[in-house]
Design a protein around this motif. Sequence first.
Motif, PDB file in Angstrom:
ATOM      1  N   ARG A  58      24.331  50.640  47.033  1.00 53.48           N
ATOM      2  CA  ARG A  58      25.596  50.946  47.327  1.00 53.48           C
ATOM      3  C   ARG A  58      26.545  50.339  46.465  1.00 53.48           C
ATOM      4  NH1 ARG A  58      27.256  55.272  49.214  1.00 53.48           N
ATOM      5  NH2 ARG A  58      29.222  54.467  49.873  1.00 53.48           N
ATOM      6  N   ILE A  59      26.027  48.987  46.234  1.00 49.10           N
ATOM      7  CA  ILE A  59      26.823  48.167  45.064  1.00 49.10           C
ATOM      8  C   ILE A  59      26.733  48.876  43.685  1.00 49.10           C
ATOM      9  CG2 ILE A  59      26.797  45.956  43.920  1.00 49.10           C
ATOM     10  CD1 ILE A  59      26.289  44.676  46.642  1.00 49.10           C
ATOM     11  N   THR A  60      25.516  48.971  43.467  1.00 48.94           N
ATOM     12  CA  THR A  60      25.380  49.639  42.207  1.00 48.94           C
ATOM     13  C   THR A  60      26.190  50.799  41.988  1.00 48.94           C
ATOM     14  OG1 THR A  60      23.156  48.710  41.902  1.00 48.94           O
ATOM     15  CG2 THR A  60      23.564  50.588  40.545  1.00 48.94           C
ATOM     16  N   SER A  61      26.218  51.893  42.918  1.00 50.23           N
ATOM     17  CA  SER A  61      27.046  53.122  42.883  1.00 50.23           C
ATOM     18  C   SER A  61      28.393  52.676  42.671  1.00 50.23           C
ATOM     19  CB  SER A  61      26.338  54.158  43.980  1.00 50.23           C
ATOM     20  OG  SER A  61      26.730  53.286  45.067  1.00 50.23           O
ATOM     21  N   GLU A  62      29.212  51.831  43.482  1.00 46.07           N
ATOM     22  CA  GLU A  62      30.390  51.654  43.606  1.00 46.07           C
ATOM     23  C   GLU A  62      30.958  50.615  42.559  1.00 46.07           C
ATOM     24  OE1 GLU A  62      30.790  50.558  47.708  1.00 46.07           O
ATOM     25  OE2 GLU A  62      30.369  52.534  48.441  1.00 46.07           O
ATOM     26  N   PHE A  63      30.372  49.831  42.088  1.00 48.18           N
ATOM     27  CA  PHE A  63      30.787  48.850  41.247  1.00 48.18           C
ATOM     28  C   PHE A  63      30.194  49.029  39.695  1.00 48.18           C
ATOM     29  CE2 PHE A  63      31.725  46.961  45.362  1.00 48.18           C
ATOM     30  CZ  PHE A  63      32.756  46.421  45.128  1.00 48.18           C
ATOM     31  N   GLY A  64      29.080  49.837  39.658  1.00 46.95           N
ATOM     32  CA  GLY A  64      28.621  50.148  38.433  1.00 46.95           C
ATOM     33  C   GLY A  64      27.792  48.638  38.009  1.00 46.95           C
ATOM     34  N   THR A  65      27.445  47.984  38.762  1.00 46.77           N
ATOM     35  CA  THR A  65      26.827  46.676  38.393  1.00 46.77           C
ATOM     36  C   THR A  65      25.102  46.643  38.861  1.00 46.77           C
ATOM     37  OG1 THR A  65      27.351  45.596  40.114  1.00 46.77           O
ATOM     38  CG2 THR A  65      28.681  45.365  38.456  1.00 46.77           C
ATOM     39  N   GLY A  66      24.427  45.875  38.424  1.00 45.34           N
ATOM     40  CA  GLY A  66      23.082  45.712  38.807  1.00 45.34           C
ATOM     41  C   GLY A  66      22.012  46.426  38.036  1.00 45.34           C
ATOM     42  N   VAL A 451      33.472  30.237  49.555  1.00 42.24           N
ATOM     43  CA  VAL A 451      33.501  31.569  49.697  1.00 42.24           C
ATOM     44  C   VAL A 451      34.480  32.173  48.319  1.00 42.24           C
ATOM     45  CG1 VAL A 451      34.147  33.831  50.985  1.00 42.24           C
ATOM     46  CG2 VAL A 451      33.093  31.612  52.039  1.00 42.24           C
ATOM     47  N   SER A 452      33.942  33.056  47.810  1.00 41.43           N
ATOM     48  CA  SER A 452      34.668  33.531  46.607  1.00 41.43           C
ATOM     49  C   SER A 452      35.786  34.487  47.053  1.00 41.43           C
ATOM     50  CB  SER A 452      34.016  34.186  45.285  1.00 41.43           C
ATOM     51  OG  SER A 452      33.589  35.423  45.773  1.00 41.43           O
ATOM     52  N   PRO A 453      37.056  34.661  46.162  1.00 41.57           N
ATOM     53  CA  PRO A 453      38.053  35.581  46.451  1.00 41.57           C
ATOM     54  C   PRO A 453      37.199  37.150  46.247  1.00 41.57           C
ATOM     55  CG  PRO A 453      38.807  34.152  44.756  1.00 41.57           C
ATOM     56  CD  PRO A 453      37.279  33.875  44.791  1.00 41.57           C
ATOM     57  N   PRO A 454      37.811  38.145  47.098  1.00 50.13           N
ATOM     58  CA  PRO A 454      37.366  39.259  47.325  1.00 50.13           C
ATOM     59  C   PRO A 454      37.614  40.058  45.988  1.00 50.13           C
ATOM     60  CG  PRO A 454      39.170  39.150  48.534  1.00 50.13           C
ATOM     61  CD  PRO A 454      38.845  37.937  48.182  1.00 50.13           C
ATOM     62  N   VAL A 455      36.347  40.831  45.541  1.00 47.82           N
ATOM     63  CA  VAL A 455      36.697  41.454  44.292  1.00 47.82           C
ATOM     64  C   VAL A 455      36.484  43.051  44.684  1.00 47.82           C
ATOM     65  CG1 VAL A 455      35.384  42.459  42.162  1.00 47.82           C
ATOM     66  CG2 VAL A 455      35.165  39.834  43.112  1.00 47.82           C
ATOM     67  N   PRO A 456      37.564  43.823  44.686  1.00 51.49           N
ATOM     68  CA  PRO A 456      37.515  45.428  45.180  1.00 51.49           C
ATOM     69  C   PRO A 456      37.104  46.269  44.007  1.00 51.49           C
ATOM     70  CG  PRO A 456      39.614  44.408  44.251  1.00 51.49           C
ATOM     71  CD  PRO A 456      38.975  43.519  44.068  1.00 51.49           C
ATOM     72  N   ASP A 457      36.358  47.313  44.477  1.00 51.57           N
ATOM     73  CA  ASP A 457      35.891  48.309  43.410  1.00 51.57           C
ATOM     74  C   ASP A 457      37.151  49.236  42.840  1.00 51.57           C
ATOM     75  OD1 ASP A 457      36.665  49.941  45.611  1.00 51.57           O
ATOM     76  OD2 ASP A 457      34.951  51.100  45.321  1.00 51.57           O
ATOM     77  N   ALA A 462      36.002  49.552  48.407  1.00 56.66           N
ATOM     78  CA  ALA A 462      34.890  48.645  48.546  1.00 56.66           C
ATOM     79  C   ALA A 462      35.277  47.353  48.000  1.00 56.66           C
ATOM     80  CB  ALA A 462      33.654  49.085  47.880  1.00 56.66           C
ATOM     81  N   ALA A 463      34.784  46.381  48.553  1.00 52.65           N
ATOM     82  CA  ALA A 463      35.131  44.999  48.176  1.00 52.65           C
ATOM     83  C   ALA A 463      33.758  43.997  48.381  1.00 52.65           C
ATOM     84  CB  ALA A 463      36.254  44.089  48.866  1.00 52.65           C
ATOM     85  N   LEU A 464      33.781  43.046  47.312  1.00 52.77           N
ATOM     86  CA  LEU A 464      32.621  42.227  47.505  1.00 52.77           C
ATOM     87  C   LEU A 464      33.026  40.550  47.682  1.00 52.77           C
ATOM     88  CD1 LEU A 464      30.336  43.196  44.540  1.00 52.77           C
ATOM     89  CD2 LEU A 464      29.897  43.628  46.793  1.00 52.77           C
ATOM     90  N   LEU A 465      32.327  39.915  48.469  1.00 50.58           N
ATOM     91  CA  LEU A 465      32.379  38.644  48.679  1.00 50.58           C
ATOM     92  C   LEU A 465      31.130  37.844  48.492  1.00 50.58           C
ATOM     93  CD1 LEU A 465      34.239  37.853  52.067  1.00 50.58           C
ATOM     94  CD2 LEU A 465      35.405  37.750  49.835  1.00 50.58           C
ATOM     95  N   THR A 466      31.355  36.677  47.743  1.00 57.27           N
ATOM     96  CA  THR A 466      30.213  35.836  47.301  1.00 57.27           C
ATOM     97  C   THR A 466      30.164  34.837  48.170  1.00 57.27           C
ATOM     98  OG1 THR A 466      30.027  36.758  45.041  1.00 57.27           O
ATOM     99  CG2 THR A 466      28.960  34.792  45.741  1.00 57.27           C
ATOM    100  N   VAL A 467      29.386  34.411  48.783  1.00 57.48           N
ATOM    101  CA  VAL A 467      29.124  33.355  49.838  1.00 57.48           C
ATOM    102  C   VAL A 467      27.963  32.419  49.348  1.00 57.48           C
ATOM    103  CG1 VAL A 467      28.991  32.662  52.290  1.00 57.48           C
ATOM    104  CG2 VAL A 467      29.872  34.515  51.881  1.00 57.48           C
ATOM    105  N   VAL A 468      28.423  31.185  48.869  1.00 59.39           N
ATOM    106  CA  VAL A 468      27.310  30.183  48.445  1.00 59.39           C
ATOM    107  C   VAL A 468      27.090  29.359  49.513  1.00 59.39           C
ATOM    108  CG1 VAL A 468      26.905  28.440  46.683  1.00 59.39           C
ATOM    109  CG2 VAL A 468      28.424  30.192  45.948  1.00 59.39           C
TER     110      VAL A 468
END
Length: 727
Positions: A58-66, A451-457, A462-468
């Motif tokens: 889903r991340i690949t299709s919505e954010f074009g990454t990966g 926890v990084s700031p959210p990154v929206p598409d 959709a939005a992404l959070l990175t948790v370290v």
Amino acid sequence: MARLLSRLGAFAHRNRLAVVLVWLFLLIAASVGATTLAGTTSNTFSIPGQESTIALDRITSEFGTGSGATATVVLQAPAGQTLTTPDNAAKVAGVVDALGKLPGVVAASDPLSPTAPAIDPGRTTAYSTVTFVAAAGDVSASDQDALTAAVDQARTTGLTAEVTGQAVAAGPAHQPVGESLGIVVALLVLALTYGSLVAAGMTLLTAGVGVGLGVAGITIATGFIDLASTTPALAGMLGLAVGIDYALFIVSRFRQELRHGSDVGAAIATAVGTAGSAVVTAGVTVVIALAGLAVVGIPFLTQMGLAAAATIVVAVLVAVTLVPAALGFLGRRALPKRERTGTAGASAPIRKDRGVLAGWVQGVTRHRVLAVVLTVATLGVLSVPVLSMQTTLVPAAEADTTQARADQLLTGAFGNGFTGPLTVLFEGAGAAAAATATTAAITALPDVALVSPPVPDAAGTAALLTVVPKSGPSTTETETLVGALRDTLAGTPGVTVSVTGTTAVSVDVTAAVDGALPVYLVLVVGLAFILLVLVFRSLLVPLVGVLGFLLTLGSALGAAVAVFQWGWLAGLMGVTTTGPLIALAPILVIGILFGLAMDYQVFLVSRMHEAHGHGDAPVAAIRNGFRQAAPVVVAAALIMFGVFAGFASGDDPTLKSIAFALAVGILVDAFVVRMVLVPAALALLGEKAWWLPGWLRWLPVLDVEGSALQEHAAVDDGRPQPVGALR
């Protein structure tokens, strides 16, 4: 089965040239196909339908990454300096510029960029993310070499430079060190066993044909399906070991028949009918065990199991067709020179009470209670480390590699969890707002470092959070954090939340594999019991066999945990980095070791069963059968140990632990379980060992010992010929 295989052996002898030519044609055709049709292999493992796998798609299709593989180039300033000084900043800029111009590279990020810095608070360590056009696992060797050269060039500036990541995580190039060591050991053992280099060389050549054909077939398959990168090496390791052993069993029986007075044709027919029956039974056992990996429902394990099983099928076919054809050309040269000119039946009878192995089995059966107690107690102690076994899908890089050094620099500068971040995907109309609202709750969880700031598409859905995490990617703390994140975010209103990333995929796959272990173990133990009941028409002999296998398995995995996880004797074994075992190791060891343990059980106990069927008293049958089969089992075990030990000395972290466990398992099973526990336990049971309830008398007779050949002549040139003594 014995009569059918006897006819097959006689056919291969009569048509030996045609049989050899057919196998050579198949090998050449497969080699050409492997050269022209081979594809790439995968270094990632995932299970379709899992939360982490679905979220990645889903991340690949919505954010074009990966889609493109990435590498992380880590740069560190000289001691006492920072990367932000004008001189060092210019060096960093030059390195980034060179990375961006590499072949196959889309972009290289600037770690000193004011808008998106990638530098630690102390300004001493930074990293550049290098993105390739090719997907993970598809970066060409030349592009990887160019990246490595650029990193080497960066070191000439005075900066510390190392690289890690997907684009360079393909592992070390396969080197034939393991195969070479195994072949050398096999040649030495065969030469000592046969007393003939010609016979030893023939055995290796026929096994080599089977291995070459099996691995070539798997290589062809990579052009059409995705296979793990370790699959060809795993199949080659197993195919080489069993191919040599299966040929050894048939050649040894052939030599025995020659000594008993049979001519070459009759000896071949009898050898294939008797030892060949045991080979087919043992081979079918290994194949079923490996193919049985499909029942756990994990696609990549199924593919690995089926690929290895196909190689075993080829090894069995080679043993019952190509080996007898080669023996037809070899003839009496399979014997040592001093025995080749002897007349039929002229060889002196073998004293049953002489020799090291004869003395060994007499001592074991005489002190049977002590032998059983000591064996069970010793192997029980060796199995204790299994209770603390941990597994992971993210192996630690071998020390003194650029990947390991890069990871050390990153964890030292940014924390242990930096190399294994978790990605949280929010999907829905209010994804970004939901991600922001849950940040505080995520930050409050134990073991969360950042926890990084959210990154929206782009669409805002959709939005992404990175948790370290604070802990490393293969720790139990991070595994617990994945579960805690899912529990905390499960009820987030208005959005769908998924936890993913490489670390989450590893946690999910490891949990699935570990959960499948008990099911698979019950399957193979149950299969072993049923098979041995059919072979020996007994209930107690199979019970002793499967209990011995469980002790073998516990010892093998226990030794692997002690060395690879605890670090005991790690330096002596060439292990530079300790940690959890590879998640694939336990289940693959169960499947492979099960088949090999049943090999020894069938080959050894079938001769005892045969002697008992000829009228020997229980203890006498054990001793006579042991005396006949043990020398071949010893040679076979030493060969398999040499092959597995050779692969254990290699650099592939996945194959290393598996091969080590198999090497230990072979030693324990052959020299402790089958040569101490089994004869001692059967001596304790006496006549009851061969008891079969009346209500099971309907079971089919497999005739692994080839007793039917005593009543029917072996067929060679169409005329009845005497069969050599079966005992």
